[in-house]
Design a protein around this motif. Sequence first.
Motif: not given
Length: 446
Positions: A45-49
């Motif tokens: 999720t952090s990377l998609v952000g």
Amino acid sequence: MKNITILLSVFAGILLSSCDDVLDVKPENYLFEEQLVTDDKSAQTSLVGVYTQLNGTYIHQFAEITTPLMDGSVIPGSTAAYYNEAASNGFEPSSGIINNIYENIYAVANSANATIKNVSGNTLVSEAESKRILGEAYFMRAFGHFEVLRLFGQFYDVSSAYGIVLKKELSTVANSQIARSSVQESYDFIVSDLDESIARNVIFSQNYYASSTTAKAYKANVLLYMGGEANYTEAIGLVDEVIASGEVTLEPNFEDIFSNGEANSEVIFTRVAAEGQSSKFSFYYQTAIKASDWIKDYLLDDPRAPYSYDDSNNRVKKIYTSEIGGGPRNFMRLAEVYLIKAECQARLNQLTEAEATLNIIRNRAYSGAAPALIYTTQQELLDLVFDEYVKELCFETGTVLSAAIRFGKLEEIKVDVTSPDQYILPIPVSELEANLVFGAQNPGYE
């Protein structure tokens, strides 16, 4: 520890609000410090952000339009003040649009910092996912800084003190006062991050995700910009690795690059609005800019012309086509990588090799039968390399502007440019007012 829930809309378009310190931007759609990454899913999720930052309005609209206006390949189709500023290479440091371009691009790097902080050394994330996520995050931090350097720093002079602020960790009020680095220091940081990305060997999956191949292609480009025999030689080796990987291949037909959207074999890195769906941004390219006379002269009788702009109304077709309603913003495709190799070979005086590399792109354009290149000197071949940058990559991601500066052509093709001070944008006034240790404004904008 605060329990804050952030609803993540994967690859949704976002608008970043402005703040007093334009570098102290908390990216949307990532896990903040208060929300520790606790497993693979939250790390993902952090990377998609990080990727969602590429949908910032001032990245995929104004930054995309600014560079072709600055190199003169397009002219304003609108009376809006900013377009005319860009077309005359005369900007106001107080411009809200320039502030937002600056802020939005730094948000990419800052969001990557959040991911790097939350995932590095985190034993709750599997080793495989940690390696992949950090490989992509380091690339995105390098990408963000390289974009800022090309627009706001004297990237064309490694001896210059006018580099950029390097955001090496997540922005906070406590660390918001950072002096600008030199151009060489800026390049060194970008290369270091690209090396970190390459070392993690992330497999190429989709062209809207970063990979080791993406990082190698970008490092080759950075080394070309830095110049020097050793850098040119290393760049050629990286290009050969990208080509040999087989992960990206030239589309057989030039026009297919754009009609196929992101679903093509050539694009190395692109921006999308939703997973599996090209960014169909087209409004500004329909109304705000038109192909200029000099770009039409460059493309005269070139088979790429009908697929680059519409001769009936001068609309830019690479971005807008009536069939698909628009096209993705391709940050890099394999054709540019071949041109990087050809330029490096020519600058090393490997003229026969450079001609052969150049003809790979030319023969694709001419269905396998490109007319012979005519040159006798190194400079004449370099001029032909520049011509191919224009014909192949006009309107795309600032490549022509950077090449025109690198080849010493910008004043020649753009009468409005009379000084190197006009090659880049001013540092926003809001940054200079908030970051008291930043240093000097870019020359010509004091």
